[in-house]
Design a protein around this motif. Structure first.
Motif, PDB file in Angstrom:
ATOM      1  N   LEU A  44       5.171  -1.236  -7.746  1.00  0.00           N
ATOM      2  CA  LEU A  44       3.887  -0.932  -8.356  1.00  0.00           C
ATOM      3  C   LEU A  44       3.873   0.437  -9.032  1.00  0.00           C
ATOM      4  N   SER A  45       4.702   1.351  -8.577  1.00  0.00           N
ATOM      5  CA  SER A  45       4.729   2.690  -9.175  1.00  0.00           C
ATOM      6  C   SER A  45       5.335   2.667 -10.565  1.00  0.00           C
ATOM      7  N   HIS A  46       6.348   1.805 -10.762  1.00  0.00           N
ATOM      8  CA  HIS A  46       7.052   1.771 -12.050  1.00  0.00           C
ATOM      9  C   HIS A  46       6.865   0.457 -12.803  1.00  0.00           C
ATOM     10  N   GLN A  47       6.085  -0.452 -12.187  1.00  0.00           N
ATOM     11  CA  GLN A  47       5.817  -1.757 -12.804  1.00  0.00           C
ATOM     12  C   GLN A  47       7.109  -2.480 -13.184  1.00  0.00           C
ATOM     13  N   GLN A  48       8.048  -2.451 -12.240  1.00  0.00           N
ATOM     14  CA  GLN A  48       9.320  -3.134 -12.448  1.00  0.00           C
ATOM     15  C   GLN A  48       9.523  -4.184 -11.352  1.00  0.00           C
ATOM     16  N   LYS A  63      14.538   0.837   6.658  1.00  0.00           N
ATOM     17  CA  LYS A  63      14.152   1.369   5.344  1.00  0.00           C
ATOM     18  C   LYS A  63      12.765   0.861   4.966  1.00  0.00           C
ATOM     19  N   PHE A  64      11.956   1.762   4.402  1.00  0.00           N
ATOM     20  CA  PHE A  64      10.601   1.418   3.997  1.00  0.00           C
ATOM     21  C   PHE A  64      10.435   1.591   2.490  1.00  0.00           C
ATOM     22  N   PHE A  65       9.851   0.590   1.863  1.00  0.00           N
ATOM     23  CA  PHE A  65       9.511   0.672   0.446  1.00  0.00           C
ATOM     24  C   PHE A  65       8.010   0.450   0.306  1.00  0.00           C
ATOM     25  N   TYR A  66       7.288   1.536   0.051  1.00  0.00           N
ATOM     26  CA  TYR A  66       5.847   1.455  -0.137  1.00  0.00           C
ATOM     27  C   TYR A  66       5.534   1.190  -1.609  1.00  0.00           C
ATOM     28  N   ARG A  67       4.298   0.785  -1.880  1.00  0.00           N
ATOM     29  CA  ARG A  67       3.879   0.399  -3.237  1.00  0.00           C
ATOM     30  C   ARG A  67       4.811  -0.667  -3.818  1.00  0.00           C
ATOM     31  N   LYS A  77       0.835  -1.202   0.000  1.00  0.00           N
ATOM     32  CA  LYS A  77       0.000   0.000   0.000  1.00  0.00           C
ATOM     33  C   LYS A  77       0.877   1.262   0.000  1.00  0.00           C
ATOM     34  N   PRO A  78       0.281   2.435  -0.255  1.00  0.00           N
ATOM     35  CA  PRO A  78       1.082   3.666  -0.328  1.00  0.00           C
ATOM     36  C   PRO A  78       1.615   4.159   1.015  1.00  0.00           C
TER      37      PRO A  78
END
Length: 404
Positions: free
Chosen positions: A147-151, A127-131, A36-37
């Motif tokens: 999810l932001s860059h579809q990579q 460290k946090f990685f959202y989406r 989630k964001p």
């Protein structure tokens, strides 16, 4: 020598508690992935009307509220109500104890507590990685989708902690997709807990939908009556008191299509007192008489809906109905609507450190484990307790001497 790489999947209370204890115990590179964001969305939703984070009562009574009480006992003993209050204070969040023994932050809301918590974790290097959504897990290797860059990218860890939640409120992130990463034999199928029950009301009850039944007792067959309140809804009954009866109702309905919930509408009076009052008021209208003995309009409407009209003028039968009103329950609302769930990773699939027995250095904590509890601070307490316990377990495993 580089720091050990620890990945936590899920930024809810259990995952954050795990990150916190690990940041205290060792010099690790800790990364939290959240699809989630933002973090702890269910936690924030639960705190919108007042964050009930724990409950002050005798520890043995507190622990008895859980279905796997003895299994959870050592974890909750180390993360009890007093510990949680001290932890909140350390974050600059003062708390108070309500009249029912429930613990709330002074500001009532969850957001200030969460902001302070995340800030401290980030200051400690977490460290946090959202989406970022985990797609696959193969041993200690994860495939993660940005999810932001579809990579997609693949990463390896020295330990993975799954804190993915269950399947209630999936729109907030707990969608249960993690079940595909694990062997099905380690998962107990999910079912709803702390959820409304289904009752077939007549159309005449519609005007009181949304009204509370206050100062009553409720119980399932063979169980001890519990005091509280619930709300009459268009589909049946909801609220704290009926949620506390969920476990017993659910167990009965595993083998039959319906079951019974009993209500005591006047718990402060015994049946003899009620009978005496009803017999004294024979010349009064039923509504007037019922109101005089303490039944409000909602309780009267409920009686008229579920009690045969032939019994209304029979004082003895009405005294019995008032003390033991029979409500036919036809099911529970869907698990997606539930506050919490029962089911998840089977406890026997975990070792004493909450590590999966068939997957070395992969741990699990929080609501994705197969334990159940009522609302009232018990759910959050166990999420915090299992998160901290799993973090301590990771530390112990990563620092254990290698066997020769």
């Amino acid at each position: 020598m580089p720091n050990k790489q620890i990945v936590i999947v899920g930024a809810g209370p259990a995952g954050l508690a795990c990150a916190e204890i690990l940041s205290e115990l060792g010099d690790y590179d800790i990364t939290v992935y959240e699809q989630k964001p933002s973090a702890a969305r269910k936690f924030l939703m639960a705190g919108k009307t007042g964050l009930n984070i724990s409950h002050v009562e005798d520890l043995d009574i507190f622990i008895s509220r859980y279905d796997h009480a003895e299994w959870l006992r050592p974890m909750i003993e180390l993360c009890n109500a007093e510990t949680i209050q001290a932890w909140m204070k350390g974050l600059g969040i003062e708390s108070y104890i309500g009249s029912s023994g429930r613990i709330f932050p002074n500001e009532m809301k969850a957001a200030p507590l969460l902001r302070a918590w995340l800030k401290r974790l980030q200051q400690r290097g977490v460290k946090f990685f959202y989406r970022h959504q985990v797609m696959r897990m193969n041993s200690l290797e994860l495939t993660v989708l940005d999810l932001s860059h579809q990579q997609q990218h693949t990463l390896k860890a020295d330990a993975i902690i799954l804190a993915c939640g269950a399947v209630s409120w999936p729109q907030l992130g707990s969608d249960g997709q993690w079940q595909h990463w694990l062997d099905p034999c380690v998962i107990q199928p999910f079912s709803a807990s702390n959820v409304g029950v289904l009752v077939k009301w007549s159309r005449y009850l519609q005007p009181i939908f949304g009204q509370p039944l206050k100062r009553i007792k409720a119980w399932a067959e063979g169980q001890t009556p519990q005091y509280g309140e619930m709300v009459i809804s268009h589909y049946g009954l909801e609220g704290g008191l009926v949620y506390r009866c969920n476990r017993d109702l659910r167990e009965t309905m595993k083998t039959q299509k319906s079951t019974i919930l009993y209500l005591d509408l006047l718990p402060d009076w015994d049946q003899t007192q009620i009978l005496h009052k009803l017999q004294q008021g024979k010349k009064q209208s039923l509504n007037t008489l019922w109101q005089k003995i303490g039944l409000d309009k909602t309780k009267i409407a409920l009686i008229r809906d579920v009690v045969s009209k032939a019994d209304w003028n029979d004082a003895l039968k009405m005294a019995q109905h008032i003390k033991q009103l029979v409500i036919q329950i036809h099911g529970l609302r869907p698990v997606e609507e539930a506050i919490s769930c029962v089911g998840g990773v089977r406890l026997e699939a975990l070792d004493k450190d909450l590590m999966l027995k068939n997957s070395p250095h992969i741990f699990a904590c929080g609501e994705m484990l197969d334990w159940d509890a009522p609302t009232g601070g018990y759910l959050l307490t166990a999420c915090l307790a299992t998160g901290r316990w799993a973090g301590a377990g990771v530390h112990q495993r990563l620092n254990a001497p290698e066997k020769s």
